[in-house]
Design an enzyme around this catalytic site. Structure first.
Site, mmCIF file in Angstrom:
data_model
loop_
_atom_site.group_PDB
_atom_site.id
_atom_site.type_symbol
_atom_site.label_atom_id
_atom_site.label_comp_id
_atom_site.label_asym_id
_atom_site.label_seq_id
_atom_site.Cartn_x
_atom_site.Cartn_y
_atom_site.Cartn_z
ATOM 1 C CB VAL A 83 15.560 1.683 -7.148
ATOM 2 C CG1 VAL A 83 15.682 2.681 -8.259
ATOM 3 C CG2 VAL A 83 14.925 0.360 -7.549
ATOM 4 C CG ASP A 103 -1.222 1.620 -5.309
ATOM 5 O OD1 ASP A 103 -1.876 2.695 -5.515
ATOM 6 O OD2 ASP A 103 -0.402 1.750 -4.245
ATOM 7 C CE LYS A 147 0.838 4.840 -4.625
ATOM 8 N NZ LYS A 147 0.094 4.934 -3.328
#
Lengths: 393, 240
Positions: A142, A184, A186
């Protein structure tokens, strides 16, 4: 509520008395590297990434372009696949993370599930396997920023936040339907590419690596995560979490996107910190309910609520545009935008009190991106342009 | 690289009256008083008692009577201190109190600051120290203190060259480029070329690693132990 500075690398809160306000753990880790920055001093401490040239010897089918990032669990390299010809991200785990006999089996099982996830807002896993006793994942590369990096460049507007959150909900809803819990969520695991597309990275990696379970192991060196974004039940009993833990984490991220702070302790509803539609308080607080049963039960429900508010916001903007002068949209004048982003970047570059700086850029194992120096400003502008396009639709 | 270390000077001097050994020991005590204080507090002593006790301990330490005892291989200063303070609490503290040495302050303890740091626990589940044993707490604070020393020395070196601002801007780069602003942005801000930034950061990292090893070397008995101690401290910091 006081904002707690967190480490830009590992995301843990920085304790008072930390050396020069820097994360002691990451600082000491930096002390291991030799001049080349890639090797441990004696080869025994493997928690330092291999040089790209060394990695290349294990992957003849890949051209290892550069080390893109590293974290507690392994390193990420930007690579070019020869067939098909495309850029990808190679995650190479440190061997000591794979010592447990159950690891190989768990890795295989989880990686297979991740590779089966196909969604526009989830980073795709192309391939996985093991070479030289190290597990690897080959993933979509990405080209953009993490949400953490975006936070640092400047504060997001409520409108921008509301454009991003429903996409995150979509990604979660899809994965949850496939039986995959992220565990997870975040800002370091949320990516925005240069076209403004939102991508969630590292689905299920936490489970694969058995991370939350290890949080309680005294003396374990396997901990890389931060409990700051974890649901209460995940901290207490990490083995039995379900999709609602992700919803809580998303609630924390949502709160942080809106207010720039974490919802710690007795926190204020977002509308008391910034000017927003008070209905958003309900959404955020509903996601942040301590009891999983009182929380949103599905990410899709949260998406619907956010989109309803977003719709109102759009309608107000449209009516304002019809009746009065155009709002001072940030995307209206690209030159001004560049100046704004540059100024924001400069402000962060030399903060008045670096030791107490709160939001900073992050590099973590979970990040599959490599950013050339200087592109942060350009990407921010592109991102804003993308929002503008979305808005005009 | 490290011909002698402060701690090895103390050890080899034994009980002989060698000024360098005394200086070295005093310096070590001044540097590492806080982990000891934290340890004593964690053992349940009040702030006043903890301060008193730490001072008494240093007075006892600086008398160096312990050096006369057999074992020439005392290992690392860190583990020596921990064993010694534990024994001191068990055996010597009462004696010291009844004798009322009256040594007063041996080193300067900033108790208020120490207390502030000890009581800061807004996120008890995030900050591992709250669940630590007193011994683990000592080691954790020790690692923090050591890093603080290293960063302090690094900062002073830049300051002496009139480059304090440069140091403040570049120190996050110790952790890696993406932990801070891109080098290009930093270069613009600092009026330097990107190449110059890269070179400076490279040197900063090298110097940091060198100072880190020097600081550790000061606390071990032999230079060969530095890398092992470095790994041990890393394990201490990543302990949960």
């Amino acid at each position: 509520m006081e904002a707690h500075p967190v480490c830009p690398i590992c995301g843990t809160p920085i304790v008072p008395g930390a050396p020069q306000g820097m994360c002691p753990e990451c600082l000491l880790r930096a002390g291991f590297e030799t001049k080349s920055g890639h090797k441990s001093t004696d080869g025994k401490s493997a928690s330092v990434p291999m040089a790209a040239e060394e990695v290349a010897t294990f992957f003849p089918q890949l051209e290892i372009m550069e080390l893109a990032g590293q974290g507690g669990m392994g390193a990420v390299y930007k690579v070019r696949e020869r067939e098909p010809n495309r850029i990808a991200a190679l995650k190479f785990l440190f061997p000591e993370k794979q010592a447990s006999p159950q690891f190989a089996e768990r890795f295989e099982r989880e990686a297979r599930m991740l590779a089966a996830l196909t969604h526009p807002h989830i980073v795709t896993v192309y391939d996985f396997g093991k070479v030289n006793k190290r597990c690897y994942l080959l993933m979509e590369y990405v080209d953009g920023l993490t949400l953490r990096q975006l936070f640092r460049a400047r504060k997001l507007s409520p409108r921008e936040t509301l454009e991003i959150v429903p996409r995150l909900c979509e990604a979660l809803q899809y994965a949850h339907e496939q039986g995959v819990v992220h565990r997870d969520i975040k800002p370091e695991n949320i990516l925005l590419d240069k076209n403004g597309r939102v991508k969630v990275a590292d689905f299920g990696i936490a489970k694969m690596l058995n991370l939350p379970g290890n949080l309680t192991l005294t003396g374990s060196m396997d901990v890389v995560g931060t409990p700051l974004y974890m649901a209460p039940e995940q901290i207490e009993n990490p083995q039995v979490v379900d999709c609602r833990a992700d919803i809580y984490s998303l609630g924390v991220v949502f709160y942080e996107m809106l207010t720039g702070e974490l919802p710690l302790g007795k926190f204020l509803p977002p509308s008391q910190k910034i000017e927003i539609d008070p209905r958003l308080d309900e959404v955020v607080i509903h996601a942040l309910e301590k009891e999983p049963d009182r929380r949103y039960q599905q990410a899709g429900q949260m998406k619907t609520d956010v989109e309803t508010i977003l719709q109102t916001m759009r309608q107000r903007e449209e009516s304002r545009a019809r009746t009065g002068p155009a709002p001072a949209a940030r995307t209206a004048r690209p030159a001004a935008l560049v100046a704004e982003a540059q100024a924001a970047a400069a402000r962060v570059a030399l903060p008045p009190k670096p030791a107490r700086r709160r939001s900073q850029a992050s590099r973590s194992f979970g990040i599959t991106i490599a950013i050339a120096a200087g592109v942060i400003v350009v990407f921010t502008v592109l991102l804003l342009a993308a929002f503008h396009l979305l808005r005009s639709k | 690289m490290f011909a002698t270390t402060q701690w090895s000077v103390v050890l080899t001097a034994g009980r002989g009256d060698i000024p360098q050994a005394q200086d070295a020991l005093e310096k070590l005590c001044r540097t590492y008083w806080y982990p000891l204080y934290a340890y004593v507090r964690r053992r349940g002593y009040s702030p006043a008692d903890a301060e008193d006790l730490t001072q008494e301990f240093f007075a006892w330490l600086l008398e160096r009577k312990w050096l006369g005892k057999a074992d020439p291989q005392r290992g690392r200063f860190r583990s020596f201190l921990l064993t010694s303070i534990s024994n001191f609490l068990a055996n010597e503290w009462d004696k010291a109190r009844t004798q009322k040495r009256g040594g007063g302050k041996v080193i300067s303890l900033e108790r208020d600051e120490a207390e502030n740091r000890l009581t800061w626990q807004p996120l008890s589940y995030c900050i591992p120290e709250s669940s630590f044993t007193p011994e683990q707490s000592f080691e954790w604070r020790w690692a923090l203190t050591l890093l603080d020393q290293v960063m302090g020395r690094l900062s002073v070196e830049f300051e002496q060259e009139g480059k304090k601002e440069l140091f403040d801007a570049l120190k996050p780069c110790l952790l890696g480029e993406s932990s801070t602003q891109p080098y290009a942005t930093l270069a613009t801000k600092l009026g330097m070329t990107e190449g110059a930034i890269k070179v400076t950061v490279h040197r900063l990292r090298q110097r940091y690693r060198q100072l880190l090893r020097e600081e550790i070397a000061g606390t071990v008995a032999a230079p060969e132990e530095v890398e092992e101690e470095l790994r041990y401290l890393f394990a201490v910091l990543t302990r949960r």
